[in-house]
Write a protein that holds these residues in place. Structure first.
Motif, PDB file in Angstrom:
ATOM      1  N   SER A  72       0.807  -1.419   0.022  1.00 32.10           N
ATOM      2  CA  SER A  72       0.029   0.213  -0.165  1.00 32.10           C
ATOM      3  C   SER A  72       0.890   1.340  -0.039  1.00 32.10           C
ATOM      4  N   TYR A  73       1.956   1.171   0.641  1.00 30.74           N
ATOM      5  CA  TYR A  73       2.635   2.448   0.853  1.00 30.74           C
ATOM      6  C   TYR A  73       3.932   2.466  -0.061  1.00 30.74           C
TER       7      TYR A  73
ATOM      8  N   SER B 274      -6.078   5.106   0.614  1.00 28.07           N
ATOM      9  CA  SER B 274      -5.826   6.436   1.420  1.00 28.07           C
ATOM     10  C   SER B 274      -7.174   7.129   1.352  1.00 28.07           C
TER      11      SER B 274
ATOM     12  N   ARG C 145      -6.838   6.422  -4.142  1.00 28.38           N
ATOM     13  CA  ARG C 145      -5.748   7.073  -3.978  1.00 28.38           C
ATOM     14  C   ARG C 145      -5.995   8.668  -3.487  1.00 28.38           C
TER      15      ARG C 145
ATOM     16  N   THR D 247       0.500  -0.205  -9.507  1.00 22.30           N
ATOM     17  CA  THR D 247      -0.090  -0.172  -8.412  1.00 22.30           C
ATOM     18  C   THR D 247      -1.178  -1.477  -8.694  1.00 22.30           C
TER      19      THR D 247
ATOM     20  N   ARG E 184      -1.033   4.263  -2.065  1.00 20.25           N
ATOM     21  CA  ARG E 184      -1.340   4.325  -3.355  1.00 20.25           C
ATOM     22  C   ARG E 184      -2.703   3.479  -3.403  1.00 20.25           C
TER      23      ARG E 184
ATOM     24  N   GLN F 169      -5.837  12.736  -3.158  1.00 22.11           N
ATOM     25  CA  GLN F 169      -5.272  13.467  -3.921  1.00 22.11           C
ATOM     26  C   GLN F 169      -4.865  14.824  -3.543  1.00 22.11           C
TER      27      GLN F 169
ATOM     28  N   GLN G 161       5.499   3.671  -3.067  1.00 17.52           N
ATOM     29  CA  GLN G 161       5.363   4.665  -4.200  1.00 17.52           C
ATOM     30  C   GLN G 161       5.564   4.698  -5.857  1.00 17.52           C
ATOM     31  N   ASP G 162       5.448   3.407  -6.058  1.00 19.90           N
ATOM     32  CA  ASP G 162       5.499   3.005  -7.455  1.00 19.90           C
ATOM     33  C   ASP G 162       4.216   2.885  -7.947  1.00 19.90           C
ATOM     34  N   PHE G 163       3.667   4.068  -8.358  1.00 11.65           N
ATOM     35  CA  PHE G 163       2.278   4.143  -8.734  1.00 11.65           C
ATOM     36  C   PHE G 163       1.833   3.518  -9.957  1.00 11.65           C
ATOM     37  N   ASP G 164       2.791   3.477 -10.938  1.00 10.50           N
ATOM     38  CA  ASP G 164       2.442   2.985 -12.165  1.00 10.50           C
ATOM     39  C   ASP G 164       2.398   1.393 -12.106  1.00 10.50           C
TER      40      ASP G 164
ATOM     41  N   ARG H  92      -0.394   9.145   2.140  1.00 12.46           N
ATOM     42  CA  ARG H  92       0.447   8.821   1.077  1.00 12.46           C
ATOM     43  C   ARG H  92       0.310   7.461   0.312  1.00 12.46           C
TER      44      ARG H  92
END
Length: 281
Positions: free
Chosen positions: A135-136, A251, A257, A143, A248, A259, A138-141, A246
């Motif tokens: 979940s945490y 949250s 996610r 997800t 992905r 914003q 930061q590799d959003f691509d 924070r």
């Protein structure tokens, strides 16, 4: 805020316990759920992490300021914590859950049951840690792909769900809970984590998480429908997102996610709560 928290007639007058955590479910959810189930009056203190609408920077001073005073009572204090009265402060998740288990009659009675409660809490924490790592990130691509890989792992032949399926198959003849006929603190954390994984599976359109795990499904559905859990599930506490801003995944309450600049109304759900306990219907 939901009507239950605003108008529930059975309000806590004498606070027996106080629990503190971020204004998310996270590690705080099973502790809050236990207290709601028990029927004892308690205060839920929620520390909100704000996000700068321009830079996205996070501000956690809501916790780190009062933490200084709590450290005078317990140098190890962190979130979550549980307080009983004005003196002691219990910290660390499994310590809080085992402490409340003993205090609220939700703990093993025999040495064998105590060891099983401790084992289960540790195993469930392993299940949580996998979700937290995902979940945490930061590799959003990635997800979606990472989420499906996580789900595939926990459902796999050597995954954690298979362990619980085997365990529950051995105890469900004597009752619906993780150690049989009696509800104990691990039940709450297990329910919360299965709920998170089911939400992730739905969020990613990845099918039925519990297909092939009938015993886990039976526990999850029975615990969810138990009258003593109704108060928590219909309270403001259950409207919180799984994770902080924070993350992905999770949250926001729907799993998505958060914003920058997003309006949200879940930071003010702290306060006094008291479930009906044994009078639940």
């Amino acid at each position: 805020m939901s009507d239950l928290h605003a108008t529930e007639p059975k309000k806590a007058k004498v606070i027996h316990f106080s629990t503190g955590y971020w204004s998310i479910k996270g590690l705080g959810a099973p502790i809050r759920m236990m207290l709601c189930w028990s029927g004892v009056p308690f205060e839920s203190v929620c520390y909100d992490v704000s996000m700068d609408s321009t830079t996205g920077a996070l501000d956690a001073r809501s916790w780190f300021t009062p933490k200084k005073d709590l450290k005078l009572r317990n140098p190890f204090v962190n979130l979550p914590y549980v307080r009983a009265g004005e003196r002691g402060v219990v910290s660390q998740t499994n310590a809080c859950m085992s402490y409340l288990g003993r205090k609220l009659g939700m703990w093993g009675e025999t040495e064998e049951e105590v060891v099983m409660c401790e084992t289960l809490l540790s195993e469930i924490m392993d299940l949580r840690n996998q979700m937290t790592k995902y979940s945490y990130s930061q590799d959003f691509d990635k997800t979606e792909q990472d989420g499906k890989d996580l789900l595939r792992g926990v459902k796999g032949k050597n995954g954690i769900l298979q362990k619980f399926e085997l365990h529950l198959g051995g105890v469900q003849g004597s009752g619906p809970f993780l150690i049989g006929a009696k509800c104990t603190s691990p039940d709450f954390h297990f329910y919360e984590m299965i709920d998170q994984y089911c939400t992730l599976s739905t969020f990613l359109s990845d099918g039925d998480l519990l297909e092939g795990f009938p015993n886990v499904r039976k526990h999850y559905e029975a615990f969810k429908s138990n009258p003593r859990n109704k108060y928590y599930l219909h309270s403001d506490l259950n409207t919180l997102p799984f994770n902080n801003k924070r993350a992905r995944f999770g949250s926001t309450p729907g799993g998505g996610r958060f914003q920058k600049g997003q309006e949200y109304g879940w930071k003010d759900v702290g306060g006094a709560y008291q479930g009906p306990g044994e009078d639940a219907k």
